[in-house]
Scaffold this active site. Sequence first.
Site, PDB file in Angstrom:
ATOM      1  CB  SER A 145      -8.062   4.119   2.487  1.00  0.00           C
ATOM      2  OG  SER A 145      -7.250   3.484   3.444  1.00  0.00           O
ATOM      3  CB  SER A 198      -8.549   1.302   5.430  1.00  0.00           C
ATOM      4  OG  SER A 198      -9.163   2.529   5.189  1.00  0.00           O
ATOM      5  CE  LYS A 204      -3.911   2.090   2.510  1.00  0.00           C
ATOM      6  NZ  LYS A 204      -4.799   2.043   3.677  1.00  0.00           N
TER       7      LYS A 204
END
Length: 470
Positions: free
Chosen positions: A142, A166, A67
């Site tokens: 997210s 997330s 990420k």
Amino acid sequence: MKIANKQISAVSLVKEAFEKARQFAKYNVFVSLADEEKALKKAEEIDKKIATGEEVGPLAGVPYALKDNFLSKEGNTTASAKILEPFHSPIDSTTVKKLEEAGAIMIGRTNLDAFAQGSSTENSYFGPSHNAKDFDRVPGGSSGGSAAAVALDIVEFATGTDTGGSIRQPASFNGVYGFKPTYGTISRYGVVAMASSTDCIGFFTKNAEDMDLLMSICAGQDEKDLTTLPSFYNHEEQKYFVPEIAPKSAKIGIIKDFRNDSIDPEVQRVLDSQVEKLKSAGHQIVELDMPTLKYALAVYYIVVPAEVASNLSRYDGIRYGYRSEHAKNLSEVFGFSRNEGFMPENKRRIMIGNFVLSSGFYDAYFKKAEQARTLIIEEYQKAFEKCDYLLTPVSPSPAFKLGEKVSDPVAMYFEDVMSVPINLAGLPSLAYPAGESQDTKMPIGLQLIGQRRSDKSILDFAKYLAKELN
Ligand code: GLN
């Protein structure tokens, strides 16, 4: 992850991962791809070691996606925000360091809502990512890029951060496993901070076994993150914190307050059918009233913006990345760079956060919210006197259409109603694929929640569920 037994070479796996990443480019899963030549060189070295019988790490040659809010010396870190562009990190985050030491090979950095603020990966400076199962739907957020990268089978696993859902929500939307460990289990060192009291590091995988392996590699105390807990994940003492339970006779708590009109009937159906399966396998279902949970979303959207406002104050147009070209004096450097560099959702949270912390409003909002947070923590403690695990939906609906909620922040915040209470209480929770919507065929995940430090026991129970029940 079966490279060490020579079923497959690291080089071919890494090559394939890059090929797939390019093949699925239109999903906008990656912000940037890693240096392919360097990655292949690492893979070659691993293959050589295996051929000569040298010892290799437990993740030797396994391609993974990072990420893009984890710092790594390789490439640039953007957090999907313009204000970090270009930011080259001089350090590796602890998680990257541990993964690479174990032999994993990074293929690319995945897209996210800027600074991990959002529930759909539409708040990204690089444009939205797409759901792995339906191109017209959001991948969740997210960590939407990471979830889709695993669901599209580009990589074996991906890293994520979970401040309020997330990891779990995108896992549920894409039909993969996503684990948010107990707060403090994995070091946050070198991860772009969102809300420091709820930020957690975790992973996306295709099964609970891989999750267990990643946890055993990455969990542990880190002198660079003083909120990390003394190592417990790999220790037998963990049993002290976990009720001595054989999976066959678990007590599973169901939260009555979560059964209401705002939950999509398909999500409720998947939960009900899982409950029926658990019952007929001999487990006990305990129905719980948890009335304070209805305040969790409001508490979260006070506490988190307050911490966000503080954490994002360091981006001033001077110390990192982007600086506005229009500024003519120092105050304009700050103001213009922040105005041009942050996404609207970042600015909204900075405004709310500074408001709830300001004198005159602090007592009414921030302090009240922290007091309510304590009540939420206590309510979970009481719940775990009656059951071993809680089972709830991850979010009120399956993946929604791109563009459907992006201009309605409150509708977007409502996505988090069942995930944020767990972060406020610091509990571990695993989102696992439990079914799909009958009409749209979109995946629906459920989350298995345990008390603090019951992380391994949750993953063991999930292994059992996958084998025996689903
Ligand atoms: N969707 C939540 C938010 O926008 C959670 C984000 C996260 O976990 N990073 O705050």
